[in-house]
Design an enzyme around this catalytic site. Structure first.
Site, PDB file in Angstrom:
ATOM      1  N   ASP A 119     -11.095   2.815   4.076  1.00 43.37           N
ATOM      2  CA  ASP A 119     -11.430   1.379   4.026  1.00 43.37           C
ATOM      3  C   ASP A 119     -12.948   1.180   3.996  1.00 43.37           C
ATOM      4  OD1 ASP A 119      -9.437  -0.469   3.751  1.00 43.37           O
ATOM      5  OD2 ASP A 119      -9.017  -0.683   5.885  1.00 43.37           O
ATOM      6  N   GLN A 179      -4.628  -1.626   9.786  1.00 40.41           N
ATOM      7  CA  GLN A 179      -4.594  -2.935   9.136  1.00 40.41           C
ATOM      8  C   GLN A 179      -5.158  -4.008  10.076  1.00 40.41           C
ATOM      9  OE1 GLN A 179      -3.489  -3.526   5.879  1.00 40.41           O
ATOM     10  NE2 GLN A 179      -4.280  -5.588   6.202  1.00 40.41           N
ATOM     11  N   LYS A 195       0.840  -1.204   0.000  1.00 40.53           N
ATOM     12  CA  LYS A 195       0.000   0.000   0.000  1.00 40.53           C
ATOM     13  C   LYS A 195       0.872   1.250   0.000  1.00 40.53           C
ATOM     14  CE  LYS A 195      -3.833  -2.364   2.227  1.00 40.53           C
ATOM     15  NZ  LYS A 195      -4.511  -2.747   3.466  1.00 40.53           N
TER      16      LYS A 195
END
Ligand code: NDP
Length: 293
Positions: free
Chosen positions: A120, A97, A53
């Site tokens: 997200d 994460q 990422k």
């Protein structure tokens, strides 16, 4: 004739180039889109995802921050990091994460993220906006990536029977929400571990989306001839001959299903690359909503 391959690498490349171009426009008005990724602990798969990422962000000309915290980080310490990122003007998108170490409360962490920076799309505000069709939220990146793949390969969705295997909050449920939106107009069935006669459902599908985390679960007898098969699964399967001792396999028995399906995504190289591309795009969108200084 084997199914047409839906090439996620190529589609992601196009999206990432589009994002890079739009980042140049943002930079010209004085806004450098910034993404922060928080990694708690050293889960090997998460470490790879986070590194990828960061690299993708930089390649697109974005500002990228990776905050690595020890596995022993307390919930309070983690929430303090989220609070700090919420108020950092250089950060437009952030994610923590998953999975978090067992002592952390993921739901509380997700709820703490400013919904305007929740690229997200896991915050309940964004989950709710997705369901009611409000377009100023963020959809989770993986189902958004699947939509992008369907669009770019012009897979018809209006009136199509779509069967989704898996009902998680990050893939199955948001996938269904995206597919039933007016304009997409699919008829959606969500299956899970308590579904009876699973194959009866899957064999009806014009579009079959597998997101269950079981390697090669979908076999050719479960697929309608000519169907579009989207394999979201990423599973590590032991393979002593492989360099790392494992290979990645999807939820679909690719070799066999390819002979029946009309279109199919490979693993790797299917949905996975789209997920990161959509994360970049959401960060860009978040940044473009910020008034210029
Ligand atoms: P979860 O474990 O959160 O959810 C799995 C879902 O599959 C559950 O709803 C579960 O049902 C259902 N399920 C499990 N076994 C069966 C079965 N035998 N029959 C029918 N349904 C079943 O997984 P995720 O949604 O997080 O991920 C799914 C897969 O997608 C994984 O392989 C993951 O690695 C991959 N993934 C890939 C991404 C990408 O970028 N390509 C991103 C995110 C995930 P129940 O609810 O009843 O338990």
């Amino acid at each position: 004739m084997p199914a047409e391959l839906l090439d996620g690498i190529a589609a992601a490349r196009v999206i990432r180039d589009e994002v890079a171009e739009a980042v140049r426009v943002q930079r010209a008005r004085g806004v450098v889109p910034g993404l922060a990724v928080v990694l708690v602990g050293e889960d090997p798969a998460s470490t790879v995802y986070v590194r990828n990422k960061g690299r993708a962000c930089e390649e697109a000309g974005m500002h990228s921050v990776t905050i690595r915290l020890a596995a022993s980080t307390t919930q309070a310490e983690l929430l303090a990091v989220v609070d700090q990122l919420n108020t950092d003007p250089a950060i437009h998108g952030m994610l923590v994460q998953m999975p978090l170490p067992a002592h952390c409360n993921a739901d509380e962490v997700i709820r703490r993220i400013d919904p305007a920076k929740d690229v997200d799309g896991f915050h309940p505000i964004n989950a709710g906006k997705l369901i009611i069709g409000e377009r100023d939220g963020f959809a989770p990146c993986t189902p958004a990536g699947v939509m992008e793949l369907l669009r770019r390969y012009q897979v018809p969705t209006a009136g199509a029977e779509v069967v989704i295997l898996g009902r998680s909050n990050i893939v199955g449920k948001p996938m269904a929400s995206l597919l039933v939106q007016p304009g997409v107009d699919a008829t959606v069935t969500i299956c899970h571990s308590r579904t009876r006669n699973l194959a009866q459902h899957t064999r009806r599908a014009d579009i079959l989306i597998a997101a269950i985390g079981r390697p090669k679960f979908v076999t050719s007898d479960m697929v309608k001839p000519g169907a579009t098969v989207i394999d979201v699964g990423i599973n590590r399967v032991d393979e002593p001959r492989a360099k790392n001792g494992y290979i990645l396999a999807g939820d679909v028995d690719f070799a066999a299903v390819r002979e029946v399906a009309g279109r199919i995504t490979p693993v790797p190289g299917g949905v996975g690359p789209l997920t990161i591309a959509m994360l970049l795009r959401s960060t860009l969108v978040a940044a473009s909503r910020v008034p210029a200084a």
